[in-house]
Design a protein around this motif. Structure first.
Motif, short mmCIF file in Angstrom:
data_model
loop_
_atom_site.label_atom_id
_atom_site.label_comp_id
_atom_site.label_asym_id
_atom_site.label_seq_id
_atom_site.Cartn_x
_atom_site.Cartn_y
_atom_site.Cartn_z
N ASP A 206 12.43 1.63 -0.49
CA ASP A 206 11.74 0.42 -0.93
C ASP A 206 12.61 -0.52 -1.74
OD1 ASP A 206 11.67 2.38 -2.96
OD2 ASP A 206 9.82 1.61 -3.83
N HIS A 207 13.47 0.00 -2.64
CA HIS A 207 14.23 -0.91 -3.50
C HIS A 207 15.28 -1.70 -2.73
CE1 HIS A 207 12.39 0.39 -7.23
NE2 HIS A 207 12.52 1.63 -6.83
N ASP A 208 15.63 -1.27 -1.53
CA ASP A 208 16.48 -2.09 -0.67
C ASP A 208 15.73 -3.33 -0.19
OD1 ASP A 208 18.94 -0.22 -0.13
OD2 ASP A 208 17.20 1.05 0.20
N ILE A 209 14.42 -3.36 -0.40
CA ILE A 209 13.56 -4.52 -0.08
C ILE A 209 12.97 -5.04 -1.38
CG2 ILE A 209 11.66 -5.38 1.36
CD1 ILE A 209 12.01 -2.68 2.98
N CYS A 210 12.01 -4.28 -1.93
CA CYS A 210 11.46 -4.52 -3.27
C CYS A 210 10.65 -3.29 -3.61
CB CYS A 210 10.60 -5.78 -3.32
SG CYS A 210 8.99 -5.59 -2.54
N ASP A 211 10.42 -3.09 -4.88
CA ASP A 211 9.73 -1.89 -5.35
C ASP A 211 8.37 -1.75 -4.66
OD1 ASP A 211 8.99 0.33 -6.79
OD2 ASP A 211 8.51 -0.76 -8.62
N GLY A 212 8.17 -0.60 -3.99
CA GLY A 212 6.89 -0.29 -3.39
C GLY A 212 6.61 -0.97 -2.06
N TRP A 213 7.65 -1.50 -1.38
CA TRP A 213 7.39 -2.18 -0.12
C TRP A 213 6.64 -1.26 0.85
CZ3 TRP A 213 7.41 -7.00 1.65
CH2 TRP A 213 7.18 -7.18 3.02
N GLY A 214 5.55 -1.75 1.38
CA GLY A 214 4.72 -0.97 2.29
C GLY A 214 3.58 -0.26 1.62
N SER A 215 3.68 -0.04 0.31
CA SER A 215 2.57 0.53 -0.44
C SER A 215 1.86 -0.51 -1.29
CB SER A 215 3.07 1.66 -1.35
OG SER A 215 3.60 2.71 -0.57
N HIS A 333 -1.84 1.62 -12.40
CA HIS A 333 -0.73 0.81 -11.91
C HIS A 333 0.37 1.68 -11.29
CE1 HIS A 333 0.68 1.93 -15.96
NE2 HIS A 333 1.91 1.69 -15.54
N TYR A 334 0.26 3.02 -11.43
CA TYR A 334 1.20 3.93 -10.77
C TYR A 334 0.77 4.27 -9.34
CZ TYR A 334 3.37 4.76 -15.32
OH TYR A 334 4.01 4.60 -16.51
N GLU A 335 -0.35 3.71 -8.90
CA GLU A 335 -0.87 4.09 -7.59
C GLU A 335 0.12 3.80 -6.47
OE1 GLU A 335 -4.00 3.08 -4.13
OE2 GLU A 335 -3.50 1.62 -5.67
N ASP A 336 0.83 2.65 -6.55
CA ASP A 336 1.78 2.32 -5.49
C ASP A 336 2.87 3.38 -5.39
OD1 ASP A 336 0.40 0.01 -4.98
OD2 ASP A 336 1.68 -1.25 -6.22
N ASP A 337 3.33 3.93 -6.54
CA ASP A 337 4.35 4.96 -6.51
C ASP A 337 3.85 6.21 -5.80
OD1 ASP A 337 6.19 3.40 -7.94
OD2 ASP A 337 5.34 4.02 -9.85
N LEU A 338 2.61 6.59 -6.07
CA LEU A 338 2.07 7.78 -5.41
C LEU A 338 1.75 7.50 -3.95
CD1 LEU A 338 -0.18 9.12 -8.29
CD2 LEU A 338 1.93 10.13 -7.42
N ARG A 339 1.34 6.29 -3.63
CA ARG A 339 1.07 5.93 -2.23
C ARG A 339 2.35 5.98 -1.40
NH1 ARG A 339 -3.33 3.41 0.63
NH2 ARG A 339 -4.51 3.87 -1.27
N ASP A 340 3.51 5.85 -2.05
CA ASP A 340 4.79 5.94 -1.35
C ASP A 340 5.06 7.34 -0.80
OD1 ASP A 340 5.77 3.38 -1.41
OD2 ASP A 340 7.13 3.68 -3.08
#
Length: 472
Positions: A206-215, A333-340
């Protein structure tokens, strides 16, 4: 020469190998007005460069060439660059991930930031690597959106209807910001000889795009600004991490349409493959048809399979943590990290599907999964001994480690285990020589094949190298 003067390279990219030799691409980055680099000199003659692309006042040149098995390297612009060309016996492979940080990465002290890169380069000087595998987050592009009115508040607020001229301005802005980050990495002092001598294979995260891309919410990623960001990130990923453009996609990636950028390469005795877990991702899926067709059609050859999964495939029961966090407002706000994660409620069916594919490949040869993403070092095993699958996580070659208390707490949680496939439990285990399941130190991984048998060693910032782990 370095980032400040717009020069970097040569940077080697692995294309393949056969009885004719080692097929390589070398990219050289120069200011637009600096002219072309000289030819690459090999036994077969001189190879002229081709102009691959021009972006952000830089010209990216590429030499495509083959090194015969009897050659010791190549010559370019007055320098000899040694390369390990024999891949059919004892060889060494390095694996790294998470090369940066979300905030302030451009301003860090370079010696501190690149300490583990320097150690990797020293290890290469001692015993050369044949290949450098990069498992995701090769750059941290999160701040690339700053400084432009369309993306300054990304992803929280988006303009309703940006004009084509404004989107074009955003594209140019993002290209400059991405190029700046890639140049920081590729022109890093002490890494130049490593990149010029060790061919790399990379998968993005994701960080090669942006934090959490796709989540992130699809209203963000599918917006005009989100799609402009993805297009620039994808183009830069192809250019800087594969030495490629869209014209090269059918020859380099398993999905010829380019919707999914998963790849496969074969070495003598080894199948290497990396599914792309970002290009087709959204909040309710990890991969689309292109990615799944490629994985399900893959028939491994050789005596060992290495799978690069940018997000750890074998992990603890994070779905329990996901459920807990969603009922605590401060933690949502940590949901995107877990969705990854593969283990998310949203991806559990796909997780089982991928695990089943790994077990299918395990019938042909031992399988080892290489992963990054979590800024910790750990390992895992799945299944009974007869069909055991190893996972090796080396994460944070430059990203500073989280607190040790976090690693300890995660280790306690991981003790719950998981068994998404009946009869194949997943167990998170300590590294050799370590007491705890997760190690909060920066690290990289080396893989050695000696007399036909593979072993792995983690190189930890404070603890040093671990005892070797046999991979069977």
């Amino acid at each position: 020469m370095g980032q400040e003067d717009g020069f970097a390279g040569p940077i080697l990219h692995f294309r393949g190998c056969d009885t004719q030799g080692l097929r390589l691409a070398a990219i050289t980055i120069r200011p637009r007005d600096a002219g072309a680099p000289g030819p690459v000199r090999v036994q077969g003659g001189d190879i002229a460069p081709v102009l691959l692309a021009q972006v952000a006042d830089l010209s990216i040149w590429r030499h495509d060439f083959t090194l015969a098995l009897s050659e010791a390297g190549y010559h370019l612009d007055g320098r000899d660059h040694p390369v390990a060309t024999r891949l059919d016996g004892d060889i060494r492979i390095a694996f790294v991930s998470c090369n940066g940080e979300e905030n302030g990465d451009l301003d860090r002290d370079r010696a501190e930031r690149d300490l583990m890169w320097a150690r990797l380069a020293d290890d290469h000087a001692r015993a050369p690597f044949a290949l450098l595998l990069q498992g995701g987050d090769q750059i941290y592009a999160d701040e690339a959106t700053h400084g432009h009115p369309l993306s300054e508040s990304w992803p929280d607020r988006l303009p309703a209807d940006p004009s084509p001229a404004d989107l074009d301005s955003l594209t140019r802005h993002l290209e400059r910001r991405f190029a700046e980050r890639y140049m920081m990495v590729l022109a890093a002092e002490g890494c130049a000889d490593l990149f010029a001598s060790v061919p790399s294979l990379s998968v993005w995260d994701d960080h090669d795009i942006c934090d959490g891309w796709g989540s992130l919410p699809e209203s963000r990623t599918s917006s005009a600004v989100g799609q402009a960001l993805f297009r620039v990130a994808r183009r830069m990923y192809l250019l800087f991490q594969h030495g490629a453009t869209d014209k090269d996609v059918p020859a380099l990636f398993m999905d010829p349409t380019g919707h999914n950028l998963g790849w496969r390469r074969d070495l003598p005795g080894v199948t290497l493959f990396a599914p792309d877990l970002r290009s087709e991702r959204h909040r309710h899926r990890v991969m689309g048809d292109g990615g799944w067709k490629a994985v399900e059609a893959l028939q491994p050859t050789g005596d060992h399979v290495f799978m690069v999964s940018s997000v750890p495939l074998l992990g603890p029961r994070l779905s329990l943590m996901e459920s807990l966090m969603m009922v605590i407002p401060r933690m949502q706000h940590y949901e995107d990290d877990l969705r990854d994660q593969w283990q998310s409620h949203a991806h559990r069916d796909e997780w089982r599907r991928m695990l089943a594919e790994v077990l299918r490949m395990r019938k042909a040869a031992p399988v080892t999964v290489l992963s990054g993403e979590i800024h910790l070092a750990t390992r895992a095993e799945m299944g009974p001994e007869a069909t055991r699958v190893h996972q090796l996580v080396a994460s944070g070659i430059s990203h500073r480690a989280p607190p040790k208390a976090y690693a300890r707490a995660l280790g306690l949680f991981a003790g719950l285990g998981d068994a998404p496939l009946q009869g194949h439990p997943i167990r998170i285990k300590p590294l050799p020589g370590q007491r705890h399941r997760y190690v909060a130190e920066r690290n990289f991984l080396t893989l050695d094949r000696r007399d036909g048998r593979w072993q792995a060693v983690w190189h930890l910032e404070d603890s040093g190298p671990t005892p070797p782990l046999a991979l069977d």
